[in-house]
Design an enzyme around this catalytic site. Structure first.
Site, mmCIF file in Angstrom:
data_model
loop_
_atom_site.group_PDB
_atom_site.id
_atom_site.type_symbol
_atom_site.label_atom_id
_atom_site.label_comp_id
_atom_site.label_asym_id
_atom_site.label_seq_id
_atom_site.Cartn_x
_atom_site.Cartn_y
_atom_site.Cartn_z
ATOM 1 N N PHE A 106 -1.878 5.074 -15.195
ATOM 2 C CA PHE A 106 -1.325 6.106 -14.328
ATOM 3 C C PHE A 106 -1.804 6.024 -12.888
ATOM 4 O O PHE A 106 -1.173 6.565 -11.972
ATOM 5 C CB PHE A 106 -1.646 7.502 -14.893
ATOM 6 C CG PHE A 106 -3.031 8.008 -14.634
ATOM 7 C CD1 PHE A 106 -3.294 8.822 -13.554
ATOM 8 C CD2 PHE A 106 -4.081 7.682 -15.490
ATOM 9 C CE1 PHE A 106 -4.575 9.305 -13.308
ATOM 10 C CE2 PHE A 106 -5.353 8.159 -15.261
ATOM 11 C CZ PHE A 106 -5.608 8.975 -14.166
ATOM 12 N N LYS A 107 -2.898 5.337 -12.640
ATOM 13 C CA LYS A 107 -3.455 5.314 -11.297
ATOM 14 C C LYS A 107 -2.741 4.335 -10.362
ATOM 15 O O LYS A 107 -3.056 4.265 -9.172
ATOM 16 C CB LYS A 107 -4.946 5.008 -11.371
ATOM 17 C CG LYS A 107 -5.700 6.131 -12.085
ATOM 18 C CD LYS A 107 -7.159 5.836 -12.286
ATOM 19 C CE LYS A 107 -7.828 6.999 -13.040
ATOM 20 N NZ LYS A 107 -9.248 6.784 -13.295
ATOM 21 N N ASP A 108 -1.771 3.601 -10.898
ATOM 22 C CA ASP A 108 -1.039 2.646 -10.068
ATOM 23 C C ASP A 108 -0.363 3.312 -8.875
ATOM 24 O O ASP A 108 -0.344 2.766 -7.781
ATOM 25 C CB ASP A 108 0.023 1.918 -10.910
ATOM 26 C CG ASP A 108 -0.578 0.833 -11.793
ATOM 27 O OD1 ASP A 108 -1.557 0.194 -11.363
ATOM 28 O OD2 ASP A 108 -0.075 0.633 -12.911
#
Length: 434
Positions: A106-108
């Site tokens: 999710f941190k992309d």
């Protein structure tokens, strides 16, 4: 937009300073002076909008005063080259799959957005001094930031990670890249890595030697774009007429992700309530029960990306709700699960639904199973592809999870890392030689 420090003893900053410095002079986190409400028409039509268009509207409210709107649109559209679908798992429980980006986590989005925004500011001021990004990771942050910034001119990234406490695939994603990415293997836990980063920002000699910023969720440009996910989730659920009693459940470690969701709520996003799902690192859960925030040493768990004993973004949540325990608990509840409970959840979910949870998503899923009311619909964040934790998932479920090609490519690279103690003077000495 102006930004103030959660500690209240630093000069007011503009967005450029907040992004480039990362941390305020008094070690506080930057907060926007105001959070703009989005118009009713936006929410009335959100179900017909594409993810990129939704994100651009949200980004404009956050950053539109400080970034040229055409440039901001380019940044958003470049960042969101993938979708984050909402998938039904069972009954009234849905998974918001946040693992379809370049590193399958999710941190992309936050990492890529920040890289592009920082590059925008560098070009705007025509500076030639290299910007050095320090980032502490308990797993997915390092890979997302390293890949988001890989090859970006004028920026060098140092990824600090705890030795032996991230999954082998996660480690491959930031130790095999080379170029402008340096991996630093710290003999300690995540909290030690985070402490090294924060101490570096406060060291006068080090900051005179090199230009430093952070790409952890302490940076406003890293955590705020994660709000895009929750507006998109609401849109997808509204399209199914299931958004009236919507509960969002976020597996939480350093609390940047749920903090972004709460900022979305402050902008008018009509989520009924939120659940912060913890592993055995239950500092926030205990705060909800007692009103006392008592950081403690983190413990190692199956859900390693959530192994945080002093979550930085608690300060933002505390500030957002006027330091009121009553206001916080009226909107947010908590849940906490140990390793055995996580394993059982993964097995039970797979047996009943054939859906493969990773250990972090398992905390979110179980919190909805345990806490969802009869008239509510719950969406939990599945924050990373289960293949990123292949050894654990295979062992727990007795299956052989397929490794996507993007992950396989990382595993073929050669590990390059710098061993480091958790003593700040050793870290400072290393950086002073760079």
């Amino acid at each position: 937009m102006k930004y103030y420090s959660t500690n209240g003893n630093a000069p007011i900053a503009d967005l450029h300073k907040a992004v480039v410095k990362g941390l305020a002079e008094d070690r506080g986190l930057y907060m926007p002076e105001q959070i703009k409400k989005l118009p009713k028409a936006f929410f009335d039509n959100i179900q017909d909008m594409k993810f990129q268009d939704i994100a651009y509207n949200v980004a404009s409210a956050f950053f539109g005063e400080d970034v040229d709107l055409d440039a901001l649109k380019d940044i958003v559209y470049d960042t969101l080259s993938f979708d984050c679908p909402v998938v039904k798992v069972k009954d009234n429980i849905y998974s918001l799959e946040l693992f379809h980006g370049p590193t399958l986590a999710f941190k992309d989005v936050g990492a890529r957005f920040m890289a592009r925004l920082l590059q925008y500011f560098i070009r705007q001021e025509g500076q030639h001094e290299q910007v050095n990004v320090l980032v502490a990771t308990s797993g997915d942050t390092g890979s997302a930031v390293a890949n988001g910034f890989l090859g970006v001119e004028g920026i060098h990234v140092y990824v600090l990670y705890p030795k032996g406490k991230v999954s082998p695939i996660q480690e491959c994603q930031f130790t095999t890249l080379g170029k402008n990415i340096t991996a630093i293997e710290v003999d300690g836990v995540f909290d030690d890595c985070q402490a090294l980063v924060k101490s570096a920002f406060m060291d006068e000699a080090l900051n005179q030697h090199m230009k430093l910023t952070s790409a952890n969720s302490i940076n406003v440009a890293r955590f705020l774009p994660q709000a895009f996910y929750y507006f998109n989730a609401y849109a997808r659920m509204k399209a199914q007429d299931k958004a009236d009693q919507l509960v969002m459940c976020v597996p939480s470690g350093n609390f940047g992700n749920i903090c972004a969701a709460l900022f979305g709520h402050a902008m008018g996003l009509p989520i009924k309530r939120f659940i912060a799902a913890n592993n055995a690192n239950d500092v926030f859960y205990n705060y909800l029960q007692t009103g006392k925030y008592e950081p403690k040493a983190s413990v190692q768990t199956l859900a390693n990306a959530m192994d945080v004993g002093d979550p930085s973004n608690f300060a933002r949540i505390y500030d957002l709700y006027g330091k009121s325990h009553e206001r916080i608990t009226s909107l947010i509840s908590g849940a906490t699960y140990n390793d055995e409970q996580i394993k059982e959840t993964m097995r039970q979910c797979y047996k009943e639904t054939n859906y493969i949870l990773d250990p972090h998503g398992a905390c979110g899923y179980q919190a909805l199973v345990d806490g969802l009311q009869e008239d509510e619909v719950g969406v939990f964040c599945e924050t990373a592809h289960p293949a990123k934790f292949k050894e654990k998932v295979d062992d727990i479920l007795g299956i052989d999870v397929d490794i996507p090609d993007r992950l396989s490519a990382f595993m073929k690279g050669e590990k390059q890392s710098v061993p480091m103690t958790k003593d700040f003077m050793d870290f400072k000495a290393y950086l002073m030689k760079q």
